[in-house]
Each structure stands twice: as C-alpha cells, then as structure tokens.
Write a protein that holds these residues in place. Sequence first.
Motif, mmCIF file in Angstrom:
data_model
loop_
_atom_site.group_PDB
_atom_site.id
_atom_site.type_symbol
_atom_site.label_atom_id
_atom_site.label_comp_id
_atom_site.label_asym_id
_atom_site.label_seq_id
_atom_site.Cartn_x
_atom_site.Cartn_y
_atom_site.Cartn_z
ATOM 1 N N MET A 1 28.694 35.280 18.124
ATOM 2 C CA MET A 1 27.992 36.222 18.552
ATOM 3 C C MET A 1 29.480 36.998 19.584
ATOM 4 S SD MET A 1 24.270 37.487 19.278
ATOM 5 C CE MET A 1 23.726 38.506 18.103
ATOM 6 N N GLY A 2 30.100 38.304 19.642
ATOM 7 C CA GLY A 2 31.099 39.071 20.625
ATOM 8 C C GLY A 2 30.693 38.746 22.245
ATOM 9 N N LYS A 3 31.215 38.643 23.011
ATOM 10 C CA LYS A 3 31.021 39.819 23.932
ATOM 11 C C LYS A 3 30.297 40.152 24.405
ATOM 12 C CE LYS A 3 32.549 39.359 29.008
ATOM 13 N NZ LYS A 3 33.466 40.192 29.739
ATOM 14 N N GLN A 4 28.267 40.149 25.109
ATOM 15 C CA GLN A 4 27.727 41.616 24.907
ATOM 16 C C GLN A 4 28.326 42.439 26.276
ATOM 17 O OE1 GLN A 4 23.787 40.907 25.147
ATOM 18 N NE2 GLN A 4 23.846 42.201 24.702
ATOM 19 N N GLN A 5 28.165 43.931 26.349
ATOM 20 C CA GLN A 5 29.240 44.722 26.377
ATOM 21 C C GLN A 5 27.602 45.094 27.961
ATOM 22 O OE1 GLN A 5 30.525 47.865 24.968
ATOM 23 N NE2 GLN A 5 32.419 47.111 23.803
ATOM 24 N N PRO A 6 28.185 45.904 29.298
ATOM 25 C CA PRO A 6 27.071 45.665 29.734
ATOM 26 C C PRO A 6 25.971 47.472 29.383
ATOM 27 C CG PRO A 6 28.840 46.096 30.767
ATOM 28 C CD PRO A 6 29.186 45.853 29.548
ATOM 29 N N GLU A 7 25.240 47.596 29.840
ATOM 30 C CA GLU A 7 24.045 49.392 28.852
ATOM 31 C C GLU A 7 25.248 50.116 30.007
ATOM 32 O OE1 GLU A 7 22.480 48.828 25.851
ATOM 33 O OE2 GLU A 7 22.765 46.834 26.045
ATOM 34 N N PRO A 8 25.009 51.214 29.379
ATOM 35 C CA PRO A 8 25.392 52.352 29.949
ATOM 36 C C PRO A 8 24.173 52.998 30.249
ATOM 37 C CG PRO A 8 25.832 52.738 27.476
ATOM 38 C CD PRO A 8 24.616 51.164 27.887
ATOM 39 N N LYS A 9 24.545 53.902 31.170
ATOM 40 C CA LYS A 9 23.594 54.745 31.714
ATOM 41 C C LYS A 9 22.870 56.127 31.257
ATOM 42 C CE LYS A 9 23.575 54.627 36.161
ATOM 43 N NZ LYS A 9 21.816 55.253 36.746
ATOM 44 N N LEU A 10 22.035 56.331 30.212
ATOM 45 C CA LEU A 10 21.592 56.984 29.120
ATOM 46 C C LEU A 10 21.445 58.561 29.960
ATOM 47 C CD1 LEU A 10 19.883 55.001 26.584
ATOM 48 C CD2 LEU A 10 21.954 55.344 27.006
ATOM 49 N N VAL B 1 19.683 52.874 16.887
ATOM 50 C CA VAL B 1 19.825 52.887 18.212
ATOM 51 C C VAL B 1 20.895 53.013 18.796
ATOM 52 C CG1 VAL B 1 18.640 51.134 19.872
ATOM 53 C CG2 VAL B 1 17.037 52.410 18.053
ATOM 54 N N GLU B 2 22.145 51.440 17.631
ATOM 55 C CA GLU B 2 22.824 51.066 18.058
ATOM 56 C C GLU B 2 23.961 51.880 18.781
ATOM 57 O OE1 GLU B 2 24.039 48.682 19.777
ATOM 58 O OE2 GLU B 2 21.976 47.229 19.645
ATOM 59 N N ARG B 3 23.975 53.055 17.723
ATOM 60 C CA ARG B 3 25.085 54.030 17.381
ATOM 61 C C ARG B 3 24.609 54.704 18.715
ATOM 62 N NH1 ARG B 3 23.469 57.289 12.771
ATOM 63 N NH2 ARG B 3 24.301 55.724 11.810
ATOM 64 N N VAL B 4 23.032 54.946 19.319
ATOM 65 C CA VAL B 4 23.178 55.942 20.588
ATOM 66 C C VAL B 4 23.544 55.439 21.271
ATOM 67 C CG1 VAL B 4 21.643 56.590 21.552
ATOM 68 C CG2 VAL B 4 21.157 56.968 18.857
ATOM 69 N N ILE B 5 23.769 53.990 21.648
ATOM 70 C CA ILE B 5 23.966 53.529 22.684
ATOM 71 C C ILE B 5 25.643 53.070 22.880
ATOM 72 C CG2 ILE B 5 24.495 51.020 24.113
ATOM 73 C CD1 ILE B 5 21.565 51.186 23.149
ATOM 74 N N GLU B 6 26.031 53.377 21.137
ATOM 75 C CA GLU B 6 27.388 53.334 21.523
ATOM 76 C C GLU B 6 28.436 54.905 21.960
ATOM 77 O OE1 GLU B 6 31.576 51.720 21.326
ATOM 78 O OE2 GLU B 6 29.114 50.289 21.431
ATOM 79 N N ASN B 7 27.589 55.543 21.356
ATOM 80 C CA ASN B 7 28.383 56.698 21.956
ATOM 81 C C ASN B 7 28.234 56.654 23.485
ATOM 82 O OD1 ASN B 7 29.123 57.474 19.210
ATOM 83 N ND2 ASN B 7 26.674 58.375 19.354
ATOM 84 N N ALA B 8 26.890 56.254 23.798
ATOM 85 C CA ALA B 8 27.093 56.563 25.344
ATOM 86 C C ALA B 8 28.405 55.780 26.128
ATOM 87 C CB ALA B 8 25.667 55.759 25.739
ATOM 88 N N ARG B 9 28.445 54.406 25.466
ATOM 89 C CA ARG B 9 29.360 54.388 26.191
ATOM 90 C C ARG B 9 31.065 54.517 26.321
ATOM 91 N NH1 ARG B 9 27.539 48.813 23.187
ATOM 92 N NH2 ARG B 9 26.173 47.764 24.857
ATOM 93 N N LYS B 10 31.269 55.432 25.100
ATOM 94 C CA LYS B 10 32.271 55.449 24.951
ATOM 95 C C LYS B 10 32.220 57.584 25.409
ATOM 96 C CE LYS B 10 32.719 55.026 19.760
ATOM 97 N NZ LYS B 10 32.276 55.331 18.411
ATOM 98 N N ALA C 1 33.153 55.513 29.259
ATOM 99 C CA ALA C 1 34.344 55.484 29.155
ATOM 100 C C ALA C 1 35.689 56.509 29.169
ATOM 101 C CB ALA C 1 34.778 54.734 28.511
ATOM 102 N N ASN C 2 35.303 57.495 28.927
ATOM 103 C CA ASN C 2 35.893 58.971 28.764
ATOM 104 C C ASN C 2 35.993 60.157 29.821
ATOM 105 O OD1 ASN C 2 37.057 58.040 26.313
ATOM 106 N ND2 ASN C 2 35.122 59.606 25.009
ATOM 107 N N ARG C 3 34.558 59.368 30.732
ATOM 108 C CA ARG C 3 34.327 60.117 32.015
ATOM 109 C C ARG C 3 34.723 59.265 33.204
ATOM 110 N NH1 ARG C 3 28.325 60.380 34.471
ATOM 111 N NH2 ARG C 3 28.004 60.094 32.015
ATOM 112 N N SER C 4 34.756 58.252 32.525
ATOM 113 C CA SER C 4 36.353 57.142 34.093
ATOM 114 C C SER C 4 37.948 57.235 33.382
ATOM 115 C CB SER C 4 35.366 55.917 33.709
ATOM 116 O OG SER C 4 36.117 55.091 32.347
ATOM 117 N N LYS C 5 37.815 57.495 32.724
ATOM 118 C CA LYS C 5 39.209 58.074 32.477
ATOM 119 C C LYS C 5 39.973 59.459 33.736
ATOM 120 C CE LYS C 5 40.393 56.107 27.906
ATOM 121 N NZ LYS C 5 40.713 57.403 26.647
#
Length: 60
Positions: free
Chosen positions: A1-10, A44-53, A56-60
């Motif tokens: 498995m790859g490196k696990q990313q931190p959970e985003p704020k939902l 569920v993974e799709r919801v979490i991935e969209n929250a990560r995106k 990431a967009n907000r921090s730019k």
Amino acid sequence: MGKQQPEPKLTAAEKAKVTYLVARMCKRGLAGDDVHQADLERKVERVIENARKREANRSK
C-alpha cells in the motif's frame, strides 16, 4: 500500500453523506459476511478524495 494521506476536514454535507453510506454498509453487514460492499466503500473514498482536493485548492 502507498503512503496514507491525512484525513481532510469534512464539511457538514460530506459528514452526512459518509454517515449515510456507513449506515448502509452496516445494514448490509447484518445481511451476512458474503454481501458485496465495495460499491459503498468506493463512494466513501470518493467523498474523502473530493474533500482532499477541496482543501488543496483552498490552500493555494
């Protein structure tokens, strides 16, 4: 498995959607161990991935 990313704020809507999907997984789990749940896990993974995106967009 790859490196696990931190959970985003939902957001509240994302939390509600994940809660709904987990409840459906629990209901399917009660039906038996051989019940297919991969579709709900992907959602569920799709919801979490969209929250990560979103974060990431907000921090730019």
